[in-house]
Design a protein around this motif. Structure first.
Motif, PDB file in Angstrom:
ATOM      1  N   VAL A 139     -69.367  37.302   0.045  1.00  0.00           N
ATOM      2  CA  VAL A 139     -70.076  35.866  -0.632  1.00  0.00           C
ATOM      3  C   VAL A 139     -70.959  36.064  -1.933  1.00  0.00           C
ATOM      4  CG1 VAL A 139     -71.627  33.845  -0.399  1.00  0.00           C
ATOM      5  CG2 VAL A 139     -70.002  35.185   1.602  1.00  0.00           C
ATOM      6  N   PHE A 140     -71.556  36.955  -1.909  1.00  0.00           N
ATOM      7  CA  PHE A 140     -72.318  37.342  -2.947  1.00  0.00           C
ATOM      8  C   PHE A 140     -71.392  37.449  -4.657  1.00  0.00           C
ATOM      9  CE2 PHE A 140     -76.535  38.200  -1.340  1.00  0.00           C
ATOM     10  CZ  PHE A 140     -77.517  37.662  -2.324  1.00  0.00           C
TER      11      PHE A 140
ATOM     12  N   LEU B 241     -66.656  28.346  -0.780  1.00  0.00           N
ATOM     13  CA  LEU B 241     -68.058  29.082  -1.285  1.00  0.00           C
ATOM     14  C   LEU B 241     -69.331  27.425  -1.292  1.00  0.00           C
ATOM     15  CD1 LEU B 241     -68.704  31.544  -2.537  1.00  0.00           C
ATOM     16  CD2 LEU B 241     -68.928  31.193  -0.701  1.00  0.00           C
TER      17      LEU B 241
ATOM     18  N   VAL C 291     -80.736  31.995  -1.751  1.00  0.00           N
ATOM     19  CA  VAL C 291     -81.111  32.218  -3.383  1.00  0.00           C
ATOM     20  C   VAL C 291     -79.432  32.110  -3.612  1.00  0.00           C
ATOM     21  CG1 VAL C 291     -80.774  34.766  -4.288  1.00  0.00           C
ATOM     22  CG2 VAL C 291     -82.248  33.913  -2.127  1.00  0.00           C
ATOM     23  N   LEU C 292     -78.264  31.982  -2.693  1.00  0.00           N
ATOM     24  CA  LEU C 292     -77.019  31.632  -3.214  1.00  0.00           C
ATOM     25  C   LEU C 292     -76.743  30.667  -3.606  1.00  0.00           C
ATOM     26  CD1 LEU C 292     -75.222  35.179  -2.657  1.00  0.00           C
ATOM     27  CD2 LEU C 292     -76.176  34.387  -4.903  1.00  0.00           C
ATOM     28  N   LEU C 293     -76.238  29.496  -2.286  1.00  0.00           N
ATOM     29  CA  LEU C 293     -75.315  28.496  -2.549  1.00  0.00           C
ATOM     30  C   LEU C 293     -76.725  27.738  -2.009  1.00  0.00           C
ATOM     31  CD1 LEU C 293     -73.887  29.945   0.547  1.00  0.00           C
ATOM     32  CD2 LEU C 293     -73.512  29.788  -1.465  1.00  0.00           C
TER      33      LEU C 293
ATOM     34  N   LEU D 165     -79.247  34.620   2.479  1.00  0.00           N
ATOM     35  CA  LEU D 165     -77.958  34.318   1.599  1.00  0.00           C
ATOM     36  C   LEU D 165     -78.059  32.597   0.980  1.00  0.00           C
ATOM     37  CD1 LEU D 165     -75.865  35.505   0.639  1.00  0.00           C
ATOM     38  CD2 LEU D 165     -74.349  34.696   2.785  1.00  0.00           C
TER      39      LEU D 165
ATOM     40  N   ALA E  96     -70.155  34.044  -5.304  1.00  0.00           N
ATOM     41  CA  ALA E  96     -70.975  32.957  -6.020  1.00  0.00           C
ATOM     42  C   ALA E  96     -71.370  33.230  -7.132  1.00  0.00           C
ATOM     43  CB  ALA E  96     -71.998  32.530  -4.492  1.00  0.00           C
ATOM     44  N   VAL E  97     -71.774  34.373  -7.307  1.00  0.00           N
ATOM     45  CA  VAL E  97     -72.657  34.333  -8.640  1.00  0.00           C
ATOM     46  C   VAL E  97     -72.062  34.537  -9.747  1.00  0.00           C
ATOM     47  CG1 VAL E  97     -74.129  36.520  -9.381  1.00  0.00           C
ATOM     48  CG2 VAL E  97     -74.641  35.952  -7.089  1.00  0.00           C
TER      49      VAL E  97
ATOM     50  N   GLN F 247     -72.032  39.441   3.175  1.00  0.00           N
ATOM     51  CA  GLN F 247     -73.008  39.453   2.503  1.00  0.00           C
ATOM     52  C   GLN F 247     -72.760  39.409   0.969  1.00  0.00           C
ATOM     53  OE1 GLN F 247     -76.291  38.407   2.421  1.00  0.00           O
ATOM     54  NE2 GLN F 247     -76.832  39.968   4.061  1.00  0.00           N
TER      55      GLN F 247
ATOM     56  N   MET G  35     -80.222  45.550  -2.805  1.00  0.00           N
ATOM     57  CA  MET G  35     -80.884  44.460  -1.872  1.00  0.00           C
ATOM     58  C   MET G  35     -80.595  43.987  -0.354  1.00  0.00           C
ATOM     59  SD  MET G  35     -80.551  40.376  -2.617  1.00  0.00           S
ATOM     60  CE  MET G  35     -80.421  39.797  -0.952  1.00  0.00           C
TER      61      MET G  35
END
Lengths: 380, 380
Positions: free
Chosen positions: A37-38, B324, B308-310, B305, A41-42, A34, A194
Motif C-alpha cells: 500500500v505504501f 487506494l 499518515v498515508l491515506l 497507515l 500510495a506514496v 503495508q 518503519m
C-alpha cells in the motif's frame, strides 16, 4: 549462561507466537500489505496542476500563450475562469490550483516592446504543490521572455550588421540513482525501517509486559534461568521475525517497485542485524518502565512516532531546526534508512557507511545494556 | 414497559459502565498523562521537525573553466541561502563518492571552454547533478538550482541587450499561505494524525484486557446490554479525546500561528464526529482481537497507515491509484484533514464541507455498529 536454558526460552516464545492464530499473520502479512500500500500510495510526483485561464486580451498572441502553457502537461486546463474580476473564487472553491490572467492589450504591448505582466494566482495551502506551480509558471513565462528577447536581439544585431549570433546558457540536469524520480524507490527503504521498528519494538515490549501483567514473570524467575538468558530468549524470536520481514520486504520492493539492489546484501543484512539490536533493545527498555501492556503500548508509541517521522524517510533530516538535531543524532531509524538507501540505491559499502554502522552498534549495545540492568533491578 | 422508562434504564446502565470506565482511567494516571501530554509534545516536535523547506544545501562545484564567467555562475547559486559549497573536486567522477558519503546533495559542473562558447555566441552547457536517493530533497534542490541558473542566463542575455526589461514577466501571488510555510499545511494533518492514533489506542485495549483477565464473564452476568457497554466505554474516552483535541488545537494556533478563519462550531462538531469514530474503531478492534498483543498490532496498523498515508496529510489522495482512493475514503482521517484545512485556512463553512461531515458521520455510525456486533459474537 547455558545454551539449554536459552534454547528453552526461545522455543517457548516461538511456540507462543505460533499458537496465537492471529499474531503470526499480523507479524508477517500485515507488513507485506503495508509495504504494498505504501509503495503505491506514496507519491511526491505532482503531475497535474489544475489551471484556469482568464484571457482579457483574446488575441492571437494571448491564445498562443494559453495553448503553450498547457502543452507540456504540467498544467491541466480546467476551462476558463468563470469570473475574471474574482479569480480567487476558483481557488477557494477548489476548482483550480492556479489562475492565470492575461491582461488586455497583451498583443499590442508585446509588439510595441513594452513589458507585459501576467498575473498568476497560486493556492499555497499545500506548499509543495504551491511552490511547484509557481516555479513552473515562472519558468514558462521566463522561457517565452527569453525567446522574445533572443528574437529581438537577433533582429537588432542583423540591423546593425553584427556577425555574432546570440548565445544560450543550457543546463543539463541529471538525477543520480533514481533518474525517473520514482517515489517508491526512495520511500520503500524508509517504510521497511518503519515496519521493522513497529513490529519488533512493540512485540518485545508487549511480550514482557504481558508476562508481568499476568504474573507469569515471577514464575519464570524461580526457575534456574538467568536474567540474561531470559532476555535473550525473549528477544531472539523477534530478531528472527524482523530478519524474515526484511527478506520479504526486499523481494516485494524489487519485484513490485523496481527498487534496485545495487550494493551488497551483506551490508544490508549487517545493518539490519545492528538495527534489530536497537529496536528490540528499545522494546525491552520500554517494558522495564511500564507496568501494563497498555502503558507499554503508549510509551512505545510516544517513542516510536518521532523516531519514524524524524528519520528522514519523508523529509530530509537536515531541514530540522537545530534544537531537534540531537533527536536525529540518537535516532537508530535514521541511520538504518541511510544504510538501506545507501546500500540499495548508491551501492555504498561498509566504508561509506561507517558512521551509520558505528551509531547503530553504539545505540544497540547501550540500550540493551541499560535495559538488562533495569530489568535485573526491577526483579530484585 | 414504557418507552421513556426504557430510555431511562438505558441511560442509567450506560452511565454505570461509563463511570466504571472513567474510574479505571483515573486510577491509572500514567496512561492519562501520556494520553494528554503525548499529543502536545508530538505536535510541537513534528510541527517543527517536518519541513520541506530546504536551506543551506551542501553542493560540490567542479569548475573546469576557471574564468570570471564560471565563477559568476557559481555565485548565482550561492547568493541566496539555498546552497553552500562544501567541496571543490577537480574531477566530476568524484561526485559519485561524495553522494555516497552524503557530503553533498548536488553538484554543478562547469566544463572547460564555457566562457569561450558563450563569447562565441554558441550553446554554453553546464551540468547539474543531483542525488536522487532522497526524493523530497532532490526535487526541491533540482527546482531551486535550475531556477537560479535560468535567472543567471536571463541576466546575461539582458546584459547583452543593454539591460532592457524582460518583455514578459510573471507576477505570482500565493493565496491562503503566502509564505508557503510547511507548518501551516502540515499542522492540520498532524492534528488529525495524532488524534486518530491516540484515539484508536485509547480504546483498542479496553475489551481485550477484560477478556484476557476473565472479567468479561462477570460483565455478562449483569443485565447490561452490548450497546450500553459500547457507549459506556466510549463516553469517558470521548471526553478525554475532546480535552486532547482542545489542547492540540490551542497549541497549534499558539505555537504555529495557525489561523482559524472559519467557525468554531463547525470545527467542534467535526472534531466530535472524528473522535467518536476513531474511538469506536478502537473498540471494534478490541472486541474482535482476543488478546491485547493482537489488539495493539491491529490498532497500530489500522490507524498509522490511514493516518499518515491515506489522509492527504503529506501525499495528496487525488494522485493515488483508484483502489487506494477507495480505501482512503473508508477511513475518517481523510475527511478530518480536509475539514481542518477548510475551516482553519480557507474559512469554509457547512456548505463547502458537507461531504466531509457525511464521511465522518457514516464512519462513526458504522464503527459503533460494528463494535457492538463484534462484541456479540464473542458472547456466544
Amino acid at each position: 549462561m547455558t545454551r539449554a536454558g536459552l534454547g528453552a526460552v526461545v522455543r517457548k516464545e516461538l511456540r507462543q507466537i505460533g499458537r496465537d492464530r492471529r499474531l503470526l499473520p499480523m507479524l508477517i502479512f500485515a507488513p507485506l500489505v503495508q509495504l504494498m500500500v505504501f509503495g503505491h500510495a506514496v507519491s511526491f510526483d505532482i503531475d497535474n496542476v489544475d489551471v484556469a485561464v482568464c484571457d482579457l486580451d483574446d488575441s492571437a498572441a494571448s491564445r498562443t500563450l494559453a495553448r503553450r502553457l498547457v502543452a507540456d502537461g504540467t498544467f491541466q486546463p480546467v476551462g476558463p475562469l468563470p469570473d475574471c474580476t474574482r479569480p480567487e473564487q476558483a481557488l477557494l472553491d477548489g476548482r483550480a490550483d492556479v489562475a492565470v490572467l492575461f491582461p488586455a492589450g497583451l498583443e499590442r504591448d508585446l509588439a510595441a516592446g513594452r513589458p507585459v505582466e501576467v498575473q498568476v494566482l497560486v493556492d499555497g495551502t499545500n506548499p509543495t504543490i504551491g511552490r511547484f506551480a509557481s516555479v513552473a509558471a515562472q519558468a514558462f513565462l521566463d522561457a517565452r521572455a527569453a525567446e522574445l528577447q533572443r528574437e529581438r536581439l537577433a533582429g537588432l544585431r542583423s540591423a546593425q550588421g553584427f556577425e555574432r549570433p546570440v548565445p544560450t546558457l543550457t543546463v543539463q540536469s541529471r538525477l543520480f540513482y533514481n533518474p525517473r524520480m520514482q517515489s517508491a524507490i526512495f520511500m520503500v527503504p524508509g517504510v521497511a525501517a518503519m515496519l521493522l521498528l513497529l513490529i519488533t519494538t512493540v512485540g518485545t515490549a508487549m511480550g514482557i509486559a504481558r508476562e508481568r501483567e499476568l504474573g507469569t514473570l515471577e514464575q519464570v524467575m524461580v526457575t534456574p534461568l538467568r536474567p540474561a538468558e531470559l532476555i535473550l530468549g525473549k528477544v531472539a524470536p523477534f530478531v528472527l521475525v524482523g530478519l524474515l520481514d526484511v527478506v520479504v520486504a526486499l523481494v516485494v520492493s524489487s519485484w513490485m517497485f523496481d527498487v534496485p539492489i545495487r550494493g551488497s546484501l551483506l551490508v544490508v543484512f549487517a545493518g539490519t542485524l545492528l538495527y534489530l539490536l536497537s529496536t528490540v533493545g528499545l522494546g525491552l527498555f520500554i517494558s522495564t518502565v511500564s507496568s501494563s501492556q497498555q502503558q507499554a503500548f503508549m510509551v512505545g508509541f510516544f517513542v516510536m512516532m518521532p523516531a519514524i517521522l524524524l528519520s528522514g524517510f519523508m523529509t530530509p533530516v537536515e531541514n530540522m531546526p537545530d534544537w531537534l538535531q540531537p533527536i536525529a543524532w540518537v535516532n537508530p531509524v535514521r541511520y538504518y534508512v541511510e544504510v538501506l538507501r545507501g546500500a540499495l540505491l548508491k551501492a555504498a559499502g561498509f566504508r561509506d557507511l561507517g558512521l551509520q554502522f558505528g551509531a547503530l552498534a553504539a545505540f544497540g549495545t547501550t540500550i540493551l545494556a541499560a535495559s538488562i540492568v533495569r530489568f535485573r533491578k526491577r526483579l530484585a | 414497559m414504557s418507552a421513556p422508562g426504557r430510555l431511562r434504564r438505558f441511560a442509567i446502565r450506560t452511565g454505570a459502565v461509563a463511570a466504571k470506565e472513567a474510574t479505571h482511567a483515573v486510577r491509572d494516571p500514567r496512561t492519562l498523562y501520556l494520553a494528554l501530554g503525548m499529543p502536545v509534545v508530538l505536535l510541537v516536535i513534528f510541527g517543527f521537525g517536518i519541513s520541506f523547506d530546504v536551506e543551506d544545501v551542501p553542493i560540490a562545484v567542479v569548475d573546469q573553466d576557471r574564468t570570471p564567467d564560471s565563477r559568476a555562475l557559481e555565485r548565482s547559486l550561492t547568493t541566496g541561502h539555498e546552497f553552500v559549497v562544501a567541496a571543490r573536486p577537480d574531477d566530476p567522477a568524484e561526485v559519485d563518492r561524495l553522494f555516497r558519503e552524503r557530503t553533498v546533495s548536488a553538484a554543478l559542473v562547469v566544463p572547460r571552454g564555457f566562457a569561450r562558447e558563450w563569447a562565441a555566441g554558441r550553446r554554453a552547457p553546464v551540468q547539474l547533478l543531483v542525488d536522487g536517493s532522497d526524493g523530497v530533497g532532490a526535487q526541491s534542490v533540482l527546482g531551486n538550482a535550475s531556477a537560479a541558473l535560468r535567472a543567471e542566463g536571463r541576466r546575461r542575455l539582458a546584459a547583452e541587450t543593454g539591460g532592457a526589461a524582460a518583455p514578459l514577466a510573471a507576477e505570482v501571488r500565493l493565496l491562503f499561505n503566502p509564505a508557503l510555510r510547511s507548518a501551516v499545511f502540515f499542522v492540520p494533518g498532524l492534528i488529525a494524525y495524532i488524534l486518530y492514533i491516540v484515539g484508536v489506542l485509547l480504546t483498542a485495549l479496553t475489551i481485550a484486557r477484560e477478556q484476557e483477565r476473565g472479567n468479561l464473564e462477570q460483565l455478562f452476568a449483569t443485565p447490561v446490554g452490548r450497546l450500553e457497554v459500547m457507549l459506556g466505554k466510549l463516553l469517558p474516552y470521548l471526553a478525554l479525546g475532546l480535552l486532547q483535541a482542545l489542547l492540540v488545537l490551542a497549541f497549534g494556533m499558539a505555537v504555529f500561528e495557525m489561523p482559524l478563519r472559519g467557525s468554531l462550531g463547525v470545527l467542534g462538531l467535526g472534531t466530535l464526529l472524528f473522535l467518536a469514530g476513531a474511538l469506536a474503531q478502537g473498540l471494534f478492534i478490541s472486541s474482535v482481537a482476543g488478546s491485547q498483543q493482537v489488539a495493539t498490532q491491529a490498532g497500530a496498523l489500522s490507524s498509522l497507515l490511514p493516518g499518515v498515508l491515506l489522509s492527504g496529510f503529506v501525499f495528496p489522495v487525488e494522485n493515488m491509484p483508484l483502489l487506494l482512493r477507495a480505501l482512503a475514503s473508508v477511513f475518517p482521517a481523510r475527511y478530518y484533514v480536509d475539514l481542518l484545512r477548510g475551516v482553519m485556512l480557507r474559512g469554509n463553512g457547512f456548505d463547502a464541507l458537507w461531504g466531509d461531515f457525511l464521511g465522518l458521520g457514516v464512519f462513526c455510525l458504522a464503527a459503533v455498529a460494528l463494535a457492538t456486533l463484534g462484541f456479540r459474537r464473542r458472547l456466544a
